[in-house]
Design a protein around this motif. Structure first.
Motif, PDB file in Angstrom:
ATOM      1  N   VAL A  79       0.872  -1.180   0.000  1.00  0.00           N
ATOM      2  CA  VAL A  79       0.000   0.000   0.000  1.00  0.00           C
ATOM      3  C   VAL A  79       0.906   1.226   0.000  1.00  0.00           C
ATOM      4  O   VAL A  79       1.767   1.371   0.877  1.00  0.00           O
ATOM      5  N   THR A  81       1.055   4.790   0.819  1.00  0.00           N
ATOM      6  CA  THR A  81       0.266   5.728   1.611  1.00  0.00           C
ATOM      7  C   THR A  81       0.781   7.142   1.385  1.00  0.00           C
ATOM      8  O   THR A  81       1.944   7.435   1.669  1.00  0.00           O
ATOM      9  N   ARG A  94       0.848  -5.420   2.476  1.00  0.00           N
ATOM     10  CA  ARG A  94      -0.508  -5.929   2.681  1.00  0.00           C
ATOM     11  C   ARG A  94      -0.851  -6.811   1.472  1.00  0.00           C
ATOM     12  O   ARG A  94      -0.605  -6.414   0.329  1.00  0.00           O
ATOM     13  N   HIS A 191       0.936  -0.890  -6.768  1.00  0.00           N
ATOM     14  CA  HIS A 191       0.534  -0.676  -5.365  1.00  0.00           C
ATOM     15  C   HIS A 191      -0.921  -0.254  -5.311  1.00  0.00           C
ATOM     16  O   HIS A 191      -1.436   0.332  -6.256  1.00  0.00           O
ATOM     17  N   PHE A 192      -1.529  -0.522  -4.176  1.00  0.00           N
ATOM     18  CA  PHE A 192      -2.830   0.080  -3.860  1.00  0.00           C
ATOM     19  C   PHE A 192      -2.493   1.419  -3.203  1.00  0.00           C
ATOM     20  O   PHE A 192      -1.683   1.475  -2.272  1.00  0.00           O
ATOM     21  N   ALA A 194      -3.351   4.687  -0.942  1.00  0.00           N
ATOM     22  CA  ALA A 194      -4.284   5.220   0.066  1.00  0.00           C
ATOM     23  C   ALA A 194      -3.898   6.678   0.300  1.00  0.00           C
ATOM     24  O   ALA A 194      -2.741   6.957   0.646  1.00  0.00           O
ATOM     25  N   TRP A 206      -8.408   6.688  -2.794  1.00  0.00           N
ATOM     26  CA  TRP A 206      -7.576   5.541  -3.181  1.00  0.00           C
ATOM     27  C   TRP A 206      -7.295   5.531  -4.689  1.00  0.00           C
ATOM     28  O   TRP A 206      -8.003   6.172  -5.475  1.00  0.00           O
ATOM     29  N   SER A 284     -10.913   1.345   7.158  1.00  0.00           N
ATOM     30  CA  SER A 284     -10.434   1.123   5.793  1.00  0.00           C
ATOM     31  C   SER A 284     -11.554   0.970   4.771  1.00  0.00           C
ATOM     32  O   SER A 284     -11.285   0.888   3.579  1.00  0.00           O
TER      33      SER A 284
END
Ligand SMILES: Cc1cc2nc3c(=O)[nH]c(=O)nc-3n(C[C@H](O)[C@H](O)[C@H](O)COP(=O)(O)OP(=O)(O)OC[C@H]3O[C@@H](n4cnc5c(N)ncnc54)[C@H](O)[C@@H]3O)c2cc1C
Length: 355
Positions: A79, A81, A94, A191-192, A194, A206, A284
């Motif tokens: 993730v 961030t 994650r 990546h995700f 956030a 997101w 989340s």
């Protein structure tokens, strides 16, 4: 009595419940979408489609494994961030499954046994109390139909009409409006993302790469500024270096951010599961594990008999509610600029990115 149990909504919560209920029950499952062979534009739930570790674990516990044909590119392990409030960026490990959400919903529906009557394209409209339970009304092809049921289950998501009819105006749920746009892009971001920016939302935004598209989404306060805030988010991401082209899809949905009082299980002849019951992470917005867990708890309670199922369900759901309250506690750190800044600056649990 035509049906023992009518489930409104065949999303992850409703489909799981229908799969787990005792086969001796006469069950009706209806959904306003057609999750079997409807038009794609009307079938897909607005969602990030990420299956988080808690949801993976729950599927495993229920003896299920995700078929690979519902996975999409890329599978992500980190993730990213981005904290615009503190001008900080960190990566955290994650393990998600990146999925096609419609394919996932369709797969869950395909597991429902034959004893369940599935009615797709049917929109639940109203319920009225009877001596034995409820009369439910729904629309199919512009005609109204009614059925008698002993127990009605609202599995109809964040904007639950069943919940509204049961608890009406006394129910002041904390909901956000989520907007997602899908963009053409040449980049496949591994990546995700956030994104925290209190000028946009006090929740979060997101980015997710999915099958050659970049999804940008945000959970926003449902006021007149939501659209402007979303535009601001996209501009900020462009300035930050995200590259994306033409928007090919725009979607929106309500999403809950529950407080303790928002979690409701129903009454003696009605139950709420999944997001309809307030079962979703307030930190989340991960909702799939909560949909499975609440459906499982209700199935256990109903399979021990309809009589007295509600106190049994309330007790089992209490465990899920406590987990949600722990997430609420986590939120107080995550969504406090100063505390989040301290955690991110410390680098604790973060991962270095080498390229
Ligand atoms: C933008 C967004 C992104 C998200 N991303 C993620 C993610 O990546 N991972 C994650 O774990 N969670 C995510 N969530 C949360 C997750 O999607 C939900 O918590 C989860 O889908 C809840 O499942 P459910 O079965 O309770 O409700 P839903 O999935 O909403 O299903 C409800 C069903 O009820 C039907 N329905 C509604 N009203 C009626 C009616 N009147 N009559 C008949 N049928 C009706 C709907 O058609 C639908 O099929 C996201 C949510 C949003 C809004």
């Amino acid at each position: 009595m035509a049906y023992d149990i009518a489930i409104i909504g065949a999303g992850p919560a409703g489909a799981t419940l229908a799969r787990l209920l005792d086969r001796n029950y006469k069950i009706l499952l209806l959904d306003r979408r057609d999750l079997i062979d409807g038009e794609l534009s009307q079938r897909t739930k607005c969602c990030g489609g990420l299956l988080a570790p808690d949801a993976q674990q729950m599927l495993g516990k229920m003896g299920l494994a995700v078929p690979t044909n519902i996975l999409v590119d890329p599978q992500v392990f980190l993730v990213r961030t981005i904290d615009f409030d503190n001008s900080l960026e960190r990566y955290y490990q994650r393990f998600y499954f990146n999925m096609d959400r419609y394919g996932f919903d369709q797969w869950l529906v395909s597991l429902i046994p034959d004893n369940v009557d599935i009615a797709m394209g049917c929109r639940f409209t109203a319920l009225s109390e009877t001596r034995e339970g409820y009369d439910i009304a729904f629309m199919f092809q512009n005609k109204i139909f009614t059925e008698k049921v002993k127990v009605v289950v609202g599995a109809d998501g964040a904007w639950s009409n069943v919940r509204h009819q049961l608890f009406g105006k006394s129910d002041s749920l904390r909901s956000y409006i989520s907007i997602q746009e899908w963009f053409e892009t040449d980049e496949n971001i591994p990546h995700f993302g956030a994104i925290f920016d209190s000028n946009i939302t006090d929740f979060y935004s997101w980015t997710i790469s999915k099958d050659g598209k970049l999804i940008i989404g945000s959970a926003l306060k449902p006021d007149n500024n939501a659209k402007d805030k979303f535009e601001m988010l996209k501009n900020n991401l462009k300035d930050y270096g995200f590259e994306f082209g033409r928007c090919v899809k725009r979607e929106g949905a309500y999403i809950l951010r529950p407080r303790k009082s928002d979690i409701l299980t129903g009454n003696d002849n009605a139950a709420l599961v999944g997001e309809a019951g307030g079962f979703i992470s307030p930190s989340s917005a991960e909702g799939l594990s909560f949909a499975f867990n609440s459906a499982y708890a209700l199935a256990q309670s109903l399979n021990e008999g309809i009589e007295g199922f509600q106190p049994r369900y309330r007790k089992r759901a209490g465990k899920i509610a406590r987990k949600i309250m722990l997430k609420q506690l986590k939120s107080t750190v995550m969504y406090n600029k100063t505390l989040r800044g301290i955690v991110m600056r410390s680098g604790i649990l973060s991962s270095d990115v080498l390229f």
